[in-house]
Motif scaffolding. Structure first.
Motif, PDB file in Angstrom:
ATOM      1  N   GLN A   1      -5.652  -6.224  -6.702  1.00 60.04           N
ATOM      2  CA  GLN A   1      -4.421  -6.062  -5.939  1.00 60.04           C
ATOM      3  C   GLN A   1      -4.539  -4.862  -5.000  1.00 60.04           C
ATOM      4  O   GLN A   1      -5.222  -3.883  -5.314  1.00 60.04           O
ATOM      5  CB  GLN A   1      -3.220  -5.841  -6.878  1.00 60.04           C
ATOM      6  N   ILE A   2      -3.867  -4.961  -3.885  1.00 54.61           N
ATOM      7  CA  ILE A   2      -3.701  -3.829  -2.983  1.00 54.61           C
ATOM      8  C   ILE A   2      -2.206  -3.689  -2.732  1.00 54.61           C
ATOM      9  O   ILE A   2      -1.491  -4.689  -2.650  1.00 54.61           O
ATOM     10  CB  ILE A   2      -4.486  -4.036  -1.664  1.00 54.61           C
ATOM     11  N   GLY A   3      -1.733  -2.449  -2.664  1.00 56.09           N
ATOM     12  CA  GLY A   3      -0.295  -2.281  -2.549  1.00 56.09           C
ATOM     13  C   GLY A   3       0.104  -0.994  -1.851  1.00 56.09           C
ATOM     14  O   GLY A   3      -0.740  -0.171  -1.479  1.00 56.09           O
ATOM     15  N   SER A   4       1.396  -0.848  -1.700  1.00 51.96           N
ATOM     16  CA  SER A   4       1.985   0.358  -1.116  1.00 51.96           C
ATOM     17  C   SER A   4       2.912   0.983  -2.153  1.00 51.96           C
ATOM     18  O   SER A   4       3.791   0.304  -2.691  1.00 51.96           O
ATOM     19  CB  SER A   4       2.773  -0.005   0.145  1.00 51.96           C
ATOM     20  N   ILE A   5       2.689   2.270  -2.464  1.00 49.73           N
ATOM     21  CA  ILE A   5       3.488   2.960  -3.472  1.00 49.73           C
ATOM     22  C   ILE A   5       4.357   4.018  -2.815  1.00 49.73           C
ATOM     23  O   ILE A   5       3.944   4.697  -1.857  1.00 49.73           O
ATOM     24  CB  ILE A   5       2.590   3.591  -4.561  1.00 49.73           C
ATOM     25  N   ARG A   6       5.578   4.143  -3.340  1.00 53.44           N
ATOM     26  CA  ARG A   6       6.477   5.224  -2.911  1.00 53.44           C
ATOM     27  C   ARG A   6       6.930   5.970  -4.158  1.00 53.44           C
ATOM     28  O   ARG A   6       7.446   5.378  -5.109  1.00 53.44           O
ATOM     29  CB  ARG A   6       7.703   4.672  -2.187  1.00 53.44           C
TER      30      ARG A   6
ATOM     31  N   ARG B   1       4.227   8.555   0.239  1.00 56.39           N
ATOM     32  CA  ARG B   1       3.778   7.168   0.282  1.00 56.39           C
ATOM     33  C   ARG B   1       2.258   7.123   0.422  1.00 56.39           C
ATOM     34  O   ARG B   1       1.667   7.964   1.107  1.00 56.39           O
ATOM     35  CB  ARG B   1       4.406   6.398   1.451  1.00 56.39           C
ATOM     36  N   ASP B   2       1.649   6.124  -0.218  1.00 58.91           N
ATOM     37  CA  ASP B   2       0.208   5.971  -0.089  1.00 58.91           C
ATOM     38  C   ASP B   2      -0.182   4.534  -0.456  1.00 58.91           C
ATOM     39  O   ASP B   2       0.653   3.740  -0.910  1.00 58.91           O
ATOM     40  CB  ASP B   2      -0.540   6.965  -0.995  1.00 58.91           C
ATOM     41  N   THR B   3      -1.454   4.226  -0.262  1.00 57.84           N
ATOM     42  CA  THR B   3      -1.986   2.916  -0.635  1.00 57.84           C
ATOM     43  C   THR B   3      -2.453   2.946  -2.088  1.00 57.84           C
ATOM     44  O   THR B   3      -3.074   3.909  -2.520  1.00 57.84           O
ATOM     45  CB  THR B   3      -3.154   2.524   0.281  1.00 57.84           C
ATOM     46  N   ALA B   4      -2.147   1.902  -2.818  1.00 58.24           N
ATOM     47  CA  ALA B   4      -2.541   1.788  -4.224  1.00 58.24           C
ATOM     48  C   ALA B   4      -3.511   0.619  -4.395  1.00 58.24           C
ATOM     49  O   ALA B   4      -3.482  -0.346  -3.620  1.00 58.24           O
ATOM     50  CB  ALA B   4      -1.318   1.586  -5.111  1.00 58.24           C
TER      51      ALA B   4
ATOM     52  N   ASP C   1      -5.285   2.833  -9.297  1.00 54.94           N
ATOM     53  CA  ASP C   1      -5.351   4.085  -8.538  1.00 54.94           C
ATOM     54  C   ASP C   1      -4.068   4.141  -7.731  1.00 54.94           C
ATOM     55  O   ASP C   1      -3.866   3.357  -6.799  1.00 54.94           O
ATOM     56  CB  ASP C   1      -6.576   4.089  -7.619  1.00 54.94           C
ATOM     57  N   LEU C   2      -3.170   5.063  -8.081  1.00 55.41           N
ATOM     58  CA  LEU C   2      -1.834   5.104  -7.496  1.00 55.41           C
ATOM     59  C   LEU C   2      -1.726   6.068  -6.322  1.00 55.41           C
ATOM     60  O   LEU C   2      -0.620   6.493  -5.941  1.00 55.41           O
ATOM     61  CB  LEU C   2      -0.811   5.460  -8.579  1.00 55.41           C
ATOM     62  N   GLY C   3      -2.865   6.415  -5.735  1.00 52.88           N
ATOM     63  CA  GLY C   3      -2.838   7.180  -4.493  1.00 52.88           C
ATOM     64  C   GLY C   3      -2.485   8.645  -4.662  1.00 52.88           C
ATOM     65  O   GLY C   3      -2.517   9.206  -5.760  1.00 52.88           O
TER      66      GLY C   3
ATOM     67  N   GLN D   1      -1.490  18.890  -3.306  1.00 59.88           N
ATOM     68  CA  GLN D   1      -1.837  17.464  -3.373  1.00 59.88           C
ATOM     69  C   GLN D   1      -1.787  16.992  -4.825  1.00 59.88           C
ATOM     70  O   GLN D   1      -2.310  17.650  -5.717  1.00 59.88           O
ATOM     71  CB  GLN D   1      -3.231  17.189  -2.805  1.00 59.88           C
ATOM     72  N   GLY D   2      -1.138  15.863  -5.039  1.00 61.21           N
ATOM     73  CA  GLY D   2      -1.081  15.257  -6.370  1.00 61.21           C
ATOM     74  C   GLY D   2      -1.800  13.917  -6.371  1.00 61.21           C
ATOM     75  O   GLY D   2      -1.673  13.136  -5.430  1.00 61.21           O
ATOM     76  N   LYS D   3      -2.571  13.652  -7.431  1.00 55.59           N
ATOM     77  CA  LYS D   3      -3.291  12.386  -7.584  1.00 55.59           C
ATOM     78  C   LYS D   3      -2.832  11.741  -8.884  1.00 55.59           C
ATOM     79  O   LYS D   3      -2.554  12.431  -9.861  1.00 55.59           O
ATOM     80  CB  LYS D   3      -4.801  12.598  -7.622  1.00 55.59           C
ATOM     81  N   MET D   4      -2.804  10.412  -8.895  1.00 53.88           N
ATOM     82  CA  MET D   4      -2.348   9.711 -10.094  1.00 53.88           C
ATOM     83  C   MET D   4      -3.150   8.436 -10.299  1.00 53.88           C
ATOM     84  O   MET D   4      -3.339   7.653  -9.366  1.00 53.88           O
ATOM     85  CB  MET D   4      -0.853   9.363  -9.975  1.00 53.88           C
ATOM     86  N   LYS D   5      -3.654   8.258 -11.519  1.00 55.52           N
ATOM     87  CA  LYS D   5      -4.288   7.016 -11.939  1.00 55.52           C
ATOM     88  C   LYS D   5      -3.605   6.556 -13.222  1.00 55.52           C
ATOM     89  O   LYS D   5      -2.984   7.351 -13.933  1.00 55.52           O
ATOM     90  CB  LYS D   5      -5.789   7.197 -12.167  1.00 55.52           C
TER      91      LYS D   5
END
Length: 364
Positions: free
Chosen positions: A47-52, A67-70, A91-93, A109-113
């Motif tokens: 899947q490819i997505g857009s996260i907010r 906002r980023d690409t997931a 990978d939540l961007g 910068q924050g990163k989330m998986k």
């Protein structure tokens, strides 16, 4: 975001679009030939997505990009026609923000998986189109860093999704999903609710059911020319005979419309061939396993399988009436396999008729 991460995400997008193009080419095959498949199967997808991130930054942030690409890879197991279990690695961007601290602007910068495990249910809208919902637990791994500090944390939370699925080829399925993640993160690294829109593609490892054998049509015999001879017409005495109604019941295997005629059924076939004015009625049923809509289709297939068998063995289709009733009208309860076996049935009946037979003859 580093150059390495950008290249990795670009590669995933390229792979996703290439897979979609390949699977779209497969859809050009003749989908009118509907194949029956086993109800249980494994599937893999991406899947490819857009996260907010709903609360991605503090109110005093100088600027905030939440906002980023997931990206997501998933594996699932479909069972009992409508239910499925599914697990995803995501990978939540990134979240990027700037705060004014000690007289200077400091970037953060924050990163989330994360990975999740969920159970869901499909609601069939048409033969190839479904809506679905799923709920589950999610294990997240987060990291926040600036020029002077770096913090990490992980934990569990809940997630829920709704969406649409479309089977555009025998084994390929596209999906559009909205996913909500509750309280993603912690006080240590920051917390936010996540809203994601996914576009996905999956491959289903389906197994085909055993198909009905093609009927063997006997070769036509050459016509013979018979010389007519004068025949003396006898005087015949006729009487009326009542041929009573005749009924036979045949059983089907679980989740199958494959018809195997028994010796008794072929004797019934001989009977209706002997009396070509009888009307034949077929009534087909299923047990209570599966949805009512699916069972209606299955009972229709069972009725048509018997009708085709009779037609292929010389019975005029105008004599045959086929009806299907799904899981309604069981002859016993569906609590045990032995009871369900007797509900997976088709009842074939020939009507009562009156025929005239010759009692004897007297030559005139």
């Amino acid at each position: 975001m580093t150059i390495l991460t950008s290249k990795w995400k670009l590669s995933v997008v390229t792979l996703f679009l290439t897979s979609f193009h390949t699977s779209h080419a497969l859809a050009n095959k003749d989908l009118a030939k509907h194949e029956q498949f086993e109800s249980d199967f494994i599937y893999l997808g991406a899947q490819i997505g857009s996260i907010r991130y709903q609360h991605g930054c503090e109110p005093w942030a100088v600027n905030c990009d939440k906002r980023d690409t997931a990206f997501s890879g998933l594996i699932g197991y479909q069972f009992k026609n409508n239910y499925f279990i599914e697990s995803s690695f995501m990978d939540l961007g990134d979240i990027n923000a700037t705060y004014f601290e000690s007289g200077i602007n400091v970037p953060y910068q924050g990163k989330m998986k994360a990975w999740d495990a969920a159970i869901g249910y499909d609601l069939e809208l048409s033969d190839n189109f479904y809506t679905f919902a799923k709920v589950g637990v999610l294990n997240w791994y987060g990291e926040t860093h600036s020029t002077s500090q770096k913090r990490k944390d992980d934990g569990f939370t809940t997630t829920a999704s709704v969406g649409l699925k479309y089977n555009f080829a025998e084994n390929w399925q596209a999906r559009l999903t909205y996913q909500y993640i509750n309280d993603l993160g912690s006080q240590k690294i920051g917390s936010s609710n996540g809203h994601i829109g996914w576009l996905g593609l999956s491959y289903q490892f389906k197994r085909k059911k055993q198909t009905d054998p093609k009927p063997i049509v006997p070769a036509a015999k050459p016509q013979q020319t018979i010389k007519e001879k004068p025949v003396q017409i006898p005087t015949v005495k006729e009487i009326t005979k009542v041929v009573p109604e005749k009924t036979i019941t045949t059983l089907f295997a679980f989740d199958s419309s494959y018809f195997v005629p028994s010796t008794e059924f072929n004797e019934f076939l001989t009977h209706i061939k002997s009396y070509p004015t009888t009307e034949i009625t077929i009534k087909a049923y299923t047990d209570s396993k599966g949805s009512a809509e699916y069972n209606n289709r299955l009972s229709k297939q069972r009725a048509e399988a018997i009708k085709n068998y009779l037609a292929n063995h010389g019975i005029d289709e105008s004599r045959i009436t086929a009806a299907f009733f799904g899981e309604t009208h069981p002859i016993t309860d569906n609590d045990t396999e032995d009871h369900r076996k007797h509900n997976r049935r088709a009842v074939v009946t020939s009507s009562e008729i009156e025929v005239k037979i010759n009692k004897g003859s007297v030559n005139g």
